[in-house]
Scaffold this motif. Structure first.
Motif, PDB file in Angstrom:
ATOM      1  N   ASP A  40       0.851  -1.253  -0.002  1.00 47.56           N
ATOM      2  CA  ASP A  40       0.204   0.079  -0.074  1.00 47.56           C
ATOM      3  C   ASP A  40       0.987   1.101   0.138  1.00 47.56           C
ATOM      4  O   ASP A  40       0.072   2.313   0.081  1.00 47.56           O
ATOM      5  CB  ASP A  40      -0.724   0.174   1.219  1.00 47.56           C
ATOM      6  N   GLN A  41       2.143   1.221   0.074  1.00 46.00           N
ATOM      7  CA  GLN A  41       3.136   2.229   0.098  1.00 46.00           C
ATOM      8  C   GLN A  41       2.676   3.242   1.200  1.00 46.00           C
ATOM      9  O   GLN A  41       2.213   4.430   1.089  1.00 46.00           O
ATOM     10  CB  GLN A  41       3.038   2.913  -1.118  1.00 46.00           C
ATOM     11  N   GLN A  42       2.668   2.672   2.529  1.00 48.86           N
ATOM     12  CA  GLN A  42       2.318   3.489   3.613  1.00 48.86           C
ATOM     13  C   GLN A  42       2.888   2.992   4.621  1.00 48.86           C
ATOM     14  O   GLN A  42       3.338   1.883   4.961  1.00 48.86           O
ATOM     15  CB  GLN A  42       0.824   3.067   3.835  1.00 48.86           C
ATOM     16  N   ILE A  43       3.450   4.078   5.501  1.00 46.02           N
ATOM     17  CA  ILE A  43       3.968   3.678   6.998  1.00 46.02           C
ATOM     18  C   ILE A  43       2.918   3.261   7.908  1.00 46.02           C
ATOM     19  O   ILE A  43       1.810   3.957   7.996  1.00 46.02           O
ATOM     20  CB  ILE A  43       4.483   4.814   7.482  1.00 46.02           C
ATOM     21  N   ILE A  44       3.107   2.162   8.701  1.00 48.97           N
ATOM     22  CA  ILE A  44       2.235   1.693   9.619  1.00 48.97           C
ATOM     23  C   ILE A  44       3.109   1.107  10.984  1.00 48.97           C
ATOM     24  O   ILE A  44       4.032   1.494  10.909  1.00 48.97           O
ATOM     25  CB  ILE A  44       1.663   0.375   8.927  1.00 48.97           C
ATOM     26  N   CYS A  45       2.170   0.770  11.964  1.00 47.98           N
ATOM     27  CA  CYS A  45       2.924   0.603  13.079  1.00 47.98           C
ATOM     28  C   CYS A  45       2.780  -1.103  13.176  1.00 47.98           C
ATOM     29  O   CYS A  45       2.059  -1.886  12.246  1.00 47.98           O
ATOM     30  CB  CYS A  45       2.073   0.914  14.283  1.00 47.98           C
ATOM     31  N   TYR A  46       3.318  -1.660  14.338  1.00 46.82           N
ATOM     32  CA  TYR A  46       3.470  -3.199  14.366  1.00 46.82           C
ATOM     33  C   TYR A  46       1.962  -3.705  14.636  1.00 46.82           C
ATOM     34  O   TYR A  46       1.861  -4.769  13.833  1.00 46.82           O
ATOM     35  CB  TYR A  46       4.126  -3.528  15.894  1.00 46.82           C
ATOM     36  N   VAL A  47       0.953  -3.090  15.052  1.00 46.98           N
ATOM     37  CA  VAL A  47      -0.371  -3.677  15.165  1.00 46.98           C
ATOM     38  C   VAL A  47      -0.763  -3.602  13.768  1.00 46.98           C
ATOM     39  O   VAL A  47      -1.624  -4.594  13.362  1.00 46.98           O
ATOM     40  CB  VAL A  47      -1.437  -2.826  15.923  1.00 46.98           C
ATOM     41  N   CYS A  48      -0.746  -2.653  12.857  1.00 46.93           N
ATOM     42  CA  CYS A  48      -1.174  -2.813  11.553  1.00 46.93           C
ATOM     43  C   CYS A  48      -0.816  -4.024  10.914  1.00 46.93           C
ATOM     44  O   CYS A  48      -1.347  -4.369   9.824  1.00 46.93           O
ATOM     45  CB  CYS A  48      -0.823  -1.470  10.802  1.00 46.93           C
ATOM     46  N   THR A  49       0.549  -4.519  11.092  1.00 51.62           N
ATOM     47  CA  THR A  49       0.959  -5.603  10.407  1.00 51.62           C
ATOM     48  C   THR A  49       0.153  -6.871  10.282  1.00 51.62           C
ATOM     49  O   THR A  49       0.172  -7.646   9.545  1.00 51.62           O
ATOM     50  CB  THR A  49       2.389  -6.017  10.660  1.00 51.62           C
ATOM     51  N   VAL A  50      -0.564  -6.841  11.485  1.00 50.86           N
ATOM     52  CA  VAL A  50      -1.706  -8.211  11.833  1.00 50.86           C
ATOM     53  C   VAL A  50      -2.877  -7.757  11.867  1.00 50.86           C
ATOM     54  O   VAL A  50      -3.899  -8.702  12.212  1.00 50.86           O
ATOM     55  CB  VAL A  50      -1.396  -8.487  13.131  1.00 50.86           C
ATOM     56  N   ASP A  51      -3.219  -6.671  11.353  1.00 45.42           N
ATOM     57  CA  ASP A  51      -4.579  -6.063  11.259  1.00 45.42           C
ATOM     58  C   ASP A  51      -5.008  -6.044   9.868  1.00 45.42           C
ATOM     59  O   ASP A  51      -4.819  -6.865   9.098  1.00 45.42           O
ATOM     60  CB  ASP A  51      -4.515  -4.830  11.905  1.00 45.42           C
ATOM     61  N   GLU A  52      -5.220  -4.650   9.337  1.00 46.37           N
ATOM     62  CA  GLU A  52      -5.519  -4.429   7.927  1.00 46.37           C
ATOM     63  C   GLU A  52      -4.542  -4.682   7.013  1.00 46.37           C
ATOM     64  O   GLU A  52      -4.892  -4.879   5.597  1.00 46.37           O
ATOM     65  CB  GLU A  52      -5.981  -2.966   7.751  1.00 46.37           C
ATOM     66  N   HIS A  53      -3.051  -4.537   7.238  1.00 50.59           N
ATOM     67  CA  HIS A  53      -2.005  -4.964   6.327  1.00 50.59           C
ATOM     68  C   HIS A  53      -1.449  -6.393   6.478  1.00 50.59           C
ATOM     69  O   HIS A  53      -0.348  -6.489   6.058  1.00 50.59           O
ATOM     70  CB  HIS A  53      -0.961  -4.163   6.665  1.00 50.59           C
ATOM     71  N   LYS A  54      -2.372  -7.221   7.085  1.00 53.89           N
ATOM     72  CA  LYS A  54      -1.957  -8.765   7.137  1.00 53.89           C
ATOM     73  C   LYS A  54      -1.849  -9.357   5.837  1.00 53.89           C
ATOM     74  O   LYS A  54      -2.375  -9.326   4.942  1.00 53.89           O
ATOM     75  CB  LYS A  54      -2.802  -9.561   8.109  1.00 53.89           C
ATOM     76  N   GLY A  55      -0.778 -10.167   5.360  1.00 56.79           N
ATOM     77  CA  GLY A  55      -0.403 -10.823   4.419  1.00 56.79           C
ATOM     78  C   GLY A  55       0.217  -9.757   3.193  1.00 56.79           C
ATOM     79  O   GLY A  55       0.558 -10.302   2.101  1.00 56.79           O
ATOM     80  N   HIS A  56       0.344  -8.345   3.612  1.00 63.76           N
ATOM     81  CA  HIS A  56       1.034  -7.603   2.807  1.00 63.76           C
ATOM     82  C   HIS A  56       2.776  -7.591   2.598  1.00 63.76           C
ATOM     83  O   HIS A  56       3.161  -8.332   3.634  1.00 63.76           O
ATOM     84  CB  HIS A  56       0.691  -6.249   3.005  1.00 63.76           C
ATOM     85  N   ASN A  57       3.341  -7.056   1.721  1.00 66.93           N
ATOM     86  CA  ASN A  57       4.797  -6.827   1.629  1.00 66.93           C
ATOM     87  C   ASN A  57       5.207  -5.912   2.536  1.00 66.93           C
ATOM     88  O   ASN A  57       5.124  -4.722   2.171  1.00 66.93           O
ATOM     89  CB  ASN A  57       5.212  -6.982   0.222  1.00 66.93           C
ATOM     90  N   ILE A  58       5.704  -6.537   3.907  1.00 67.36           N
ATOM     91  CA  ILE A  58       5.904  -5.505   4.883  1.00 67.36           C
ATOM     92  C   ILE A  58       7.540  -5.377   5.326  1.00 67.36           C
ATOM     93  O   ILE A  58       8.107  -6.557   5.443  1.00 67.36           O
ATOM     94  CB  ILE A  58       5.003  -5.562   6.115  1.00 67.36           C
ATOM     95  N   VAL A  59       8.014  -4.418   5.351  1.00 65.40           N
ATOM     96  CA  VAL A  59       9.457  -4.144   5.746  1.00 65.40           C
ATOM     97  C   VAL A  59       9.552  -3.073   6.778  1.00 65.40           C
ATOM     98  O   VAL A  59       8.495  -2.481   6.954  1.00 65.40           O
ATOM     99  CB  VAL A  59      10.385  -4.009   4.578  1.00 65.40           C
ATOM    100  N   SER A  60      10.823  -2.984   7.407  1.00 65.93           N
ATOM    101  CA  SER A  60      10.981  -2.095   8.479  1.00 65.93           C
ATOM    102  C   SER A  60      11.216  -0.607   7.604  1.00 65.93           C
ATOM    103  O   SER A  60      11.478  -0.731   6.548  1.00 65.93           O
ATOM    104  CB  SER A  60      12.299  -2.304   9.246  1.00 65.93           C
ATOM    105  N   ALA A  61      10.706   0.540   8.313  1.00 64.98           N
ATOM    106  CA  ALA A  61      10.988   1.601   8.098  1.00 64.98           C
ATOM    107  C   ALA A  61      12.317   1.901   7.558  1.00 64.98           C
ATOM    108  O   ALA A  61      12.569   2.570   6.469  1.00 64.98           O
ATOM    109  CB  ALA A  61      10.361   2.759   8.771  1.00 64.98           C
ATOM    110  N   ALA A  62      13.328   1.463   8.172  1.00 66.32           N
ATOM    111  CA  ALA A  62      14.662   1.700   8.154  1.00 66.32           C
ATOM    112  C   ALA A  62      15.049   1.091   6.739  1.00 66.32           C
ATOM    113  O   ALA A  62      16.113   1.762   6.052  1.00 66.32           O
ATOM    114  CB  ALA A  62      15.468   1.306   9.516  1.00 66.32           C
ATOM    115  N   LEU A  63      14.697  -0.229   6.663  1.00 68.96           N
ATOM    116  CA  LEU A  63      14.945  -0.860   5.339  1.00 68.96           C
ATOM    117  C   LEU A  63      14.496  -0.310   4.108  1.00 68.96           C
ATOM    118  O   LEU A  63      15.008   0.123   3.081  1.00 68.96           O
ATOM    119  CB  LEU A  63      14.556  -2.244   5.438  1.00 68.96           C
TER     120      LEU A  63
END
Length: 417
Positions: free
Chosen positions: A168-191
């Motif tokens: 989604d090209q969006q900055i999110i928190c840890y909770v978002c990774t298991v919520d509405e962004h679950k299954g998405h291609n997620i990396v750390s903001a630093a990476l």
């Protein structure tokens, strides 16, 4: 101790905007006091956002309060001035309306020196010291003071956003990774920042290269412009000399023709006058003879008539003996025709050569660039190279000619010479 008390009084009666003693003090509904002009200027600036507020406690007011001078506070300030309290110079360590204030300070806040992206708090120099001394805090990321730290908090889960969803090209928190962004291609903001930083560096290098290329092009164009101006000025000067010589040549030939016509005019007029005088003498002689013949004809004495007849009738002139012949009244018209013919030939020459001259004027070497589209993907970006500098289209022998009406030139026929 006395000195400390005076210092406390000075701070108590100072405006937190200008950091000077209060002038025409006013107290706003939240209880804080300011110089009337300082708070009016502050609210005038905030009027653009339609939210008047207190510079210290940030409480908002609707509608904008009407300011009235605080007579008691003004009297106290005047009494303090009379007692020897002078306005202290502005202390630049305190936060002004446009500064980032320390979130830890109470009361009058100091300017923040750093903002912590982990704590999401801005610190003054005093309250920042633990981040330099405590081992756990040393790992925190400190940045220049920022008023936008709240943008790092997830609005849904009230957590610090440290992850980036590439889907989604969006900055999110840890909770978002298991919520509405679950299954998405997620990396750390630093990476993600590291990857974007590489692309940014390539873009910067490409832009720097393009800047250098364009600067070279500008320098070449400047040289071209100077060469054009020098060449044009010299050509104009040379052309004026040549056309001046041509005009002088025509004027000289005109003067010669005029002189020749006048000379011939004088010769022919002299010949005609000479012939005219002879004819007038002959007319006078004929008139005299005519008078003698008439006198003889009128003689009544026959003997006298016969006696004078031989001498009077001895005139042998013939009425058709004149050598004067009639000429058509043309005289120098043939010269006019010859000059007209010369004019027509010059017009033809000027028309043909003039057109050629103007074509030479419009023949130019055109410098054009060949722009290439900038790559959008990271892979294409890494292999991207800026375009080559301008290429010259055509040579000195093969040139591009402008045909637009703006550059079209025509050669008007000269007026009659």
């Amino acid at each position: 101790m006395a000195q400390k008390g005076v210092q406390l009084n000075r701070e108590s009666f100072s405006c937190s905007i200008c950091l000077d003693l209060l002038k025409d003090p006013v107290t706003i509904p939240c209880g804080h006091s300011y110089c009337m002009k300082c708070i009016e200027d502050f609210w005038d600036e905030e009027d653009k956002r339609k939210i008047p507020s207190c510079p210290e406690c940030r409480k908002t007011f609707t509608p904008r309060p009407v300011l009235v001078k605080n007579i008691m506070l003004a009297t106290l300030v005047e009494q303090l001035k009379m007692s020897g309290l002078q306005a202290s110079p502005a202390d630049h360590s305190y936060a002004g309306p446009e500064d980032v204030a320390c979130d830890v300070c109470t009361g009058r806040k100091l300017k923040a020196r750093k903002s912590c992206l982990i704590c999401l708090v801005s610190y003054c120099e005093k309250h920042l010291q633990p981040h330099y001394d405590v081992a756990q805090l040393k790992k925190h990321q400190l940045v220049e003071p920022s008023k936008k730290l709240h943008e790092n908090i997830c609005s849904r889960h009230d957590e610090v956003m440290k992850m980036f969803c590439r889907t989604d090209q969006q900055i999110i928190c840890y909770v978002c990774t298991v919520d509405e962004h679950k299954g998405h291609n997620i990396v750390s903001a630093a990476l993600e920042r590291s990857e974007k930083q590489k692309e940014l560096q390539v873009k910067q290098e490409n832009i720097q290269q393009r800047i250098q290329d364009r600067e070279k092009d500008v320098k070449l164009l400047q040289q071209e412009l100077e060469a054009i101006n020098v060449s044009a000025d010299k050509t104009v000067e040379d052309s004026e000399k040549i056309f001046t010589q041509l005009i002088q040549l025509i004027q000289k030939r005109s003067s010669e023709v005029k002189q020749q016509i006048r000379s011939q005019q004088e010769t022919e007029a002299s010949r005609v006058k000479e012939l005219q005088e002879k004819l007038e003498q002959e007319i006078a002689e004929l008139k005299r003879k005519e008078a003698e013949l008439k006198q003889l004809s009128d003689t009544e004495d026959h003997n006298q008539f016969l006696h004078n007849y031989p001498s009077v009738s001895a005139f042998s002139g013939s009425p058709h003996s004149s050598s004067t012949r009639a000429h058509p009244l043309r005289y120098f018209e043939d010269v006019t025709a010859a000059v007209s013919e010369l004019r027509d030939k010059l017009q033809d020459i000027l028309r043909d050569t003039g057109t050629n001259i103007f074509l030479k004027v419009t023949e130019v070497d055109v410098l054009v660039s060949e722009p290439e589209p900038e790559p959008e993907t990271s892979a294409a970006l890494r292999g991207y190279r800026p375009p080559r500098p301008h290429k010259r289209i055509g040579s000195r022998k093969t040139v591009q000619r402008f045909s637009s009406p703006r550059h079209a030139l025509s050669f008007d026929e000269p007026e009659d010479l």
